[in-house]
Scaffold this motif. Structure first.
Motif, PDB file in Angstrom:
ATOM      1  N   LEU A  30      42.128  48.821  40.659  1.00 26.98           N
ATOM      2  CA  LEU A  30      41.994  47.586  40.046  1.00 26.98           C
ATOM      3  C   LEU A  30      43.181  47.302  39.311  1.00 26.98           C
ATOM      4  CD1 LEU A  30      39.651  45.241  39.315  1.00 26.98           C
ATOM      5  CD2 LEU A  30      39.008  46.512  37.131  1.00 26.98           C
ATOM      6  N   GLY A  31      43.591  45.971  39.297  1.00 26.85           N
ATOM      7  CA  GLY A  31      44.980  45.565  38.989  1.00 26.85           C
ATOM      8  C   GLY A  31      44.632  44.996  37.434  1.00 26.85           C
ATOM      9  N   ARG A  32      45.854  44.921  36.733  1.00 21.70           N
ATOM     10  CA  ARG A  32      45.787  44.703  35.361  1.00 21.70           C
ATOM     11  C   ARG A  32      44.944  43.463  35.053  1.00 21.70           C
ATOM     12  NH1 ARG A  32      49.109  45.781  31.244  1.00 21.70           N
ATOM     13  NH2 ARG A  32      50.435  47.119  32.382  1.00 21.70           N
ATOM     14  N   THR A  33      45.456  42.396  35.976  1.00 20.79           N
ATOM     15  CA  THR A  33      44.861  40.896  35.418  1.00 20.79           C
ATOM     16  C   THR A  33      43.181  40.930  35.399  1.00 20.79           C
ATOM     17  OG1 THR A  33      46.724  39.871  36.487  1.00 20.79           O
ATOM     18  CG2 THR A  33      44.722  38.490  36.181  1.00 20.79           C
ATOM     19  N   GLU A  34      42.542  41.794  36.545  1.00 16.91           N
ATOM     20  CA  GLU A  34      41.256  41.920  36.569  1.00 16.91           C
ATOM     21  C   GLU A  34      40.588  42.659  35.470  1.00 16.91           C
ATOM     22  OE1 GLU A  34      37.723  40.219  37.741  1.00 16.91           O
ATOM     23  OE2 GLU A  34      39.658  39.732  38.445  1.00 16.91           O
ATOM     24  N   PHE A  35      41.130  43.531  35.283  1.00 18.08           N
ATOM     25  CA  PHE A  35      40.999  44.544  34.442  1.00 18.08           C
ATOM     26  C   PHE A  35      40.646  43.952  32.848  1.00 18.08           C
ATOM     27  CE2 PHE A  35      42.315  47.943  30.857  1.00 18.08           C
ATOM     28  CZ  PHE A  35      40.939  48.535  31.025  1.00 18.08           C
ATOM     29  N   ALA A  36      41.883  43.319  32.483  1.00 13.30           N
ATOM     30  CA  ALA A  36      42.092  42.463  31.334  1.00 13.30           C
ATOM     31  C   ALA A  36      41.042  41.432  31.288  1.00 13.30           C
ATOM     32  CB  ALA A  36      43.299  41.961  31.114  1.00 13.30           C
ATOM     33  N   ARG A  37      40.471  41.143  32.339  1.00 13.23           N
ATOM     34  CA  ARG A  37      39.316  39.947  32.237  1.00 13.23           C
ATOM     35  C   ARG A  37      38.048  40.348  32.070  1.00 13.23           C
ATOM     36  NH1 ARG A  37      39.441  37.224  37.699  1.00 13.23           N
ATOM     37  NH2 ARG A  37      41.575  36.542  37.129  1.00 13.23           N
ATOM     38  N   CYS A  38      37.941  41.683  32.442  1.00 16.39           N
ATOM     39  CA  CYS A  38      36.675  42.499  32.440  1.00 16.39           C
ATOM     40  C   CYS A  38      36.123  42.716  30.899  1.00 16.39           C
ATOM     41  CB  CYS A  38      36.450  43.742  33.319  1.00 16.39           C
ATOM     42  SG  CYS A  38      36.233  43.103  35.164  1.00 16.39           S
ATOM     43  N   ALA A  93      30.497  41.802  38.956  1.00 15.74           N
ATOM     44  CA  ALA A  93      30.574  42.757  39.901  1.00 15.74           C
ATOM     45  C   ALA A  93      31.123  41.949  41.265  1.00 15.74           C
ATOM     46  CB  ALA A  93      29.289  43.409  40.118  1.00 15.74           C
ATOM     47  N   GLU A  94      30.760  40.825  41.546  1.00 13.30           N
ATOM     48  CA  GLU A  94      31.508  40.650  42.723  1.00 13.30           C
ATOM     49  C   GLU A  94      32.698  40.089  42.613  1.00 13.30           C
ATOM     50  OE1 GLU A  94      29.004  37.015  43.693  1.00 13.30           O
ATOM     51  OE2 GLU A  94      27.220  38.287  43.966  1.00 13.30           O
ATOM     52  N   SER A  95      33.224  39.678  41.281  1.00 15.73           N
ATOM     53  CA  SER A  95      34.513  39.338  40.982  1.00 15.73           C
ATOM     54  C   SER A  95      35.438  40.513  41.030  1.00 15.73           C
ATOM     55  CB  SER A  95      34.754  38.678  39.592  1.00 15.73           C
ATOM     56  OG  SER A  95      36.234  38.562  39.149  1.00 15.73           O
ATOM     57  N   VAL A  96      35.201  41.700  40.573  1.00 11.70           N
ATOM     58  CA  VAL A  96      35.791  42.904  40.480  1.00 11.70           C
ATOM     59  C   VAL A  96      35.730  43.421  41.970  1.00 11.70           C
ATOM     60  CG1 VAL A  96      35.510  45.545  40.000  1.00 11.70           C
ATOM     61  CG2 VAL A  96      35.142  43.631  38.331  1.00 11.70           C
TER      62      VAL A  96
END
Length: 228
Positions: free
Chosen positions: A110-118, A25-28
């Motif tokens: 939320l950008g693509r990179t963070e979405f893909a990481r989640c 959650a903190e990362s997002v």
């Protein structure tokens, strides 16, 4: 947007992110950007790529598709908690529809990179996205069924019920957001004139009524007037 709430607080209030761990959650929260869309402003555009997931916090938006002649069809209305753009992020294809703010709308992007990481890090979020995609498919199936099997009366009635809230104590359901004849026409694939005739007929038959405050009431069978 509520300025007293931190981005992390906002993240935790979004159903899609409800199962994230504290670290996730903190990362997002560190990756999202707050956006405010004015009434009529496009959140995503049909045929283009935004490269982001947009989560509605407040306001309301419409999902619209248009043909080469500019004729529009309203596919859905999105409320707070809904999100758009995940299909394009998953398959890297342009957006299949335009999403436009119906009123002033606040959102998190939320950008693509963070979405893909989640997704691989949190199976609950991946499942929520999958469940959302299934729900959109079911909604599309209902629209196809309506267009194929229902007349304009049936399509208008179904559209009105989708706008309605939970039944009140008397069994009636109320539509508090004003829905124009033009918007209904775009939802059911008919002309505005035809929708106006259908609405007038439903009112004359005692199936719907407009309250003094502008709310539209869909009357239950028990509350409709008896024939003379």
């Amino acid at each position: 947007m509520a300025t007293m709430l931190s981005t992390l607080d906002l993240i935790r209030r979004v159903p899609l992110f409800s199962k994230l761990t504290s670290a996730q959650a903190e990362s997002v929260a560190g990756a999202v950007v707050k956006r405010r869309f004015k009434r009529g402003e496009e959140i995503v555009a049909q045929g283009e790529k935004s490269g982001a997931l947009t989560i509605i916090l407040t306001g309301r938006a419409r999902v619209i598709t248009a043909d080469d002649r500019g004729r529009e069809v309203i596919l859905a209305t999105l409320q707070p908690g809904a999100y758009v753009g995940e299909m394009s992020l998953i398959d890297d294809q342009p957006h299949s529809a335009t999403v436009r703010a119906e009123i002033q709308t606040d959102a998190l992007v939320l950008g693509r990179t963070e979405f893909a990481r989640c997704l691989p890090e949190n199976s609950s979020m991946a499942y929520a996205v999958m469940r959302g995609l299934v729900q959109r498919l079911r909604n599309a199936d209902r629209q196809i069924e309506s267009l194929a099997l229902m007349d304009v009366y049936g399509r208008v009635a179904r559209a009105l019920l989708e706008f309605a809230g939970a039944p009140e104590d008397d069994g009636n359901v109320v539509i508090r957001d004003r829905v124009s004849r033009q918007d209904l026409a775009k939802m059911v694939g008919a002309s505005r004139e035809m929708v106006s005739r259908v609405m007038k007929s439903l009112e004359e038959r005692g199936l719907i009524e407009t309250r003094a405050d502008g709310c539209l009431v869909v009357l239950t069978r028990e509350n409709t007037p008896s024939p003379d």
